[in-house]
Write an enzyme that holds these catalytic residues in place. Structure first.
Site, PDB file in Angstrom:
ATOM      1  N   PHE A   1     -75.713 -51.302  34.785  1.00  0.00           N
ATOM      2  CA  PHE A   1     -76.524 -50.092  34.635  1.00  0.00           C
ATOM      3  C   PHE A   1     -77.989 -50.396  34.923  1.00  0.00           C
ATOM      4  O   PHE A   1     -78.729 -50.832  34.044  1.00  0.00           O
ATOM      5  CB  PHE A   1     -76.360 -49.529  33.217  1.00  0.00           C
ATOM      6  CG  PHE A   1     -75.101 -48.741  33.014  1.00  0.00           C
ATOM      7  CD1 PHE A   1     -73.891 -49.167  33.534  1.00  0.00           C
ATOM      8  CD2 PHE A   1     -75.126 -47.571  32.281  1.00  0.00           C
ATOM      9  CE1 PHE A   1     -72.724 -48.447  33.347  1.00  0.00           C
ATOM     10  CE2 PHE A   1     -73.962 -46.836  32.089  1.00  0.00           C
ATOM     11  CZ  PHE A   1     -72.757 -47.280  32.618  1.00  0.00           C
TER      12      PHE A   1
ATOM     13  N   GLU B   1     -61.183 -43.462  30.623  1.00  0.00           N
ATOM     14  CA  GLU B   1     -61.782 -44.354  29.637  1.00  0.00           C
ATOM     15  C   GLU B   1     -60.913 -44.531  28.404  1.00  0.00           C
ATOM     16  O   GLU B   1     -60.349 -43.580  27.853  1.00  0.00           O
ATOM     17  CB  GLU B   1     -63.145 -43.803  29.219  1.00  0.00           C
ATOM     18  CG  GLU B   1     -63.967 -44.769  28.430  1.00  0.00           C
ATOM     19  CD  GLU B   1     -65.421 -44.753  28.870  1.00  0.00           C
ATOM     20  OE1 GLU B   1     -66.196 -45.522  28.288  1.00  0.00           O
ATOM     21  OE2 GLU B   1     -65.771 -43.988  29.777  1.00  0.00           O
TER      22      GLU B   1
ATOM     23  N   THR C   1     -67.361 -51.112  32.116  1.00  0.00           N
ATOM     24  CA  THR C   1     -68.568 -50.304  32.056  1.00  0.00           C
ATOM     25  C   THR C   1     -69.523 -50.818  30.989  1.00  0.00           C
ATOM     26  O   THR C   1     -69.229 -51.795  30.293  1.00  0.00           O
ATOM     27  CB  THR C   1     -68.206 -48.829  31.811  1.00  0.00           C
ATOM     28  OG1 THR C   1     -69.360 -48.017  31.985  1.00  0.00           O
ATOM     29  CG2 THR C   1     -67.627 -48.627  30.420  1.00  0.00           C
TER      30      THR C   1
ATOM     31  N   ASP D   1     -72.912 -39.376  42.365  1.00  0.00           N
ATOM     32  CA  ASP D   1     -72.701 -38.858  41.006  1.00  0.00           C
ATOM     33  C   ASP D   1     -72.896 -37.349  41.016  1.00  0.00           C
ATOM     34  O   ASP D   1     -73.994 -36.863  41.304  1.00  0.00           O
ATOM     35  CB  ASP D   1     -73.719 -39.465  40.037  1.00  0.00           C
ATOM     36  CG  ASP D   1     -73.297 -40.819  39.527  1.00  0.00           C
ATOM     37  OD1 ASP D   1     -72.131 -41.180  39.704  1.00  0.00           O
ATOM     38  OD2 ASP D   1     -74.151 -41.523  38.947  1.00  0.00           O
TER      39      ASP D   1
END
Length: 338
Positions: free
Chosen positions: A197, A115, A175, A38
């Site tokens: 997550f 997205e 997601t 990331d």
């Protein structure tokens, strides 16, 4: 160049020869999982030689006022179409997101995730239509749909939209996934990839219980392990990519997961460590476990989410935040149009 928000990159150099004399912990992890970094630094993307990258509304919002991207923003706004100002603002915002994605495709050979509007998270038809528009905009720039993952929130409606898109040859990245039953629904939908997550789950339980958790009792770690074992036991091909880590220990506790997305700070720490990295998630071992298949339906999904306060809160919070960033982005675009 530096973007102020995250770009997720999958490194190509994860495998280290078995004959290497010394191996740091990052390399050791790379023996078991595909490492994902990331970073918001485009120079780091070049250095890492990533395979994949992902965009989100926060990234576009952070970059839209950067003078380095003024030409890209102006071009997107000038090419906007629509009968009303609102229509043109929406179109320009979508073109802007794709324009950034196109630039990233020049840096990576693999997927770029873009997205769908988070405000459509409960509308199947609108999500599918928006996904097709995103793909069409990429194709206008000469980018094939094979390079794009459509990123969708893991609501029931989002998952059903992902299922239909996959049937149409459009691959998806689901997601905001916090719950085992979200993962089961995604597997049944045969989506390409899920992003559970880890750290946000931990955050919830640390705040609720007022204590720290070791890696072997970390609720986020245990959630991903459960999903991974279930997928491998029942032959589901959906990729599991653990995300949102808070510590090196949390990362290493998931060694063996298909993919792990890790911040540069944690990657650096692992490069400075020489600890051995034992396999924690084993696909072959998972196949031997007694894990019954789980039925899935809309009523089951909604009930199980209702019973999971953490997943309900975190999913809703994530959608609200992405929607808020999109609202802000549209206001910026509107101000440039008037």
């Amino acid at each position: 160049l530096r973007l102020a928000s995250r770009i997720t990159c999958v490194t190509r150099h994860n495998l280290v020869p078995h004959f290497a004399r010394t191996m740091n912990s990052r390399q050791g992890l790379g023996q078991h999982s595909k490492i994902v970094a990331d970073t918001g630094d485009l120079d780091s993307i070049k250095q890492l030689q990533p395979v994949d990258a992902t965009t989100n509304p926060s990234l576009i919002l952070a970059a839209v006022n950067d003078p380095k991207f003024a030409d890209l923003v102006d071009k997107a706004i000038k090419s906007a179409k629509g009968d009303t100002l609102d229509d043109r603002v929406t179109d320009a915002t979508e073109r802007l997101a794709v324009a950034f994605g196109v630039e990233i495709t020049k840096l990576v050979p693999g997927y770029v995730s873009t997205e769908v509007d988070a405000r459509l998270s409960f509308d199947i038809k609108a999500t599918i239509a928006k996904a097709h528009k995103i793909i069409a905009l990429y194709e206008e720039h000469g980018v094939s749909k094979d390079r794009i993952l459509i990123k969708i929130a893991s609501t029931w409606e989002g998952i059903k939209a992902g299922e239909e898109l996959e049937k149409q040859g459009i691959t998806c990245n689901m997601t905001l996934l916090f719950n085992f039953y979200q993962a089961v629904a995604c597997a049944h939908a045969r989506v390409r990839l899920i992003s559970p997550f880890v750290g946000r789950i931990l955050d919830f339980f640390k705040a609720k219980e007022g204590r720290d958790f070791g890696p072997e009792e970390d609720p986020g770690v245990l959630s991903v392990r459960k999903i991974f074992d279930y997928y491998k036991k029942h032959g589901h091909e959906t990729i599991v990519m653990g995300a949102s880590f808070r510590s090196v220990e949390e990362v290493l506790a998931l060694a063996g997961c298909d993919r792990l997305t890790i911040s540069p700070a944690l990657l650096k720490k692992m490069e400075e460590m020489s600890d051995a990295v034992p396999l924690k998630l084993d696909a072959a071992a998972a196949k031997t476990k007694d894990i019954p298949a789980v039925e899935m339906s809309e009523s089951i999904f909604r009930w199980q989410m209702n019973q999971d306060a953490m997943a309900t809160e975190k999913l809703a919070d994530g959608i609200r935040k992405f929607a808020a960033d999109l609202d802000k982005l549209e206001e910026i675009v509107r101000s440039k149009m008037t």
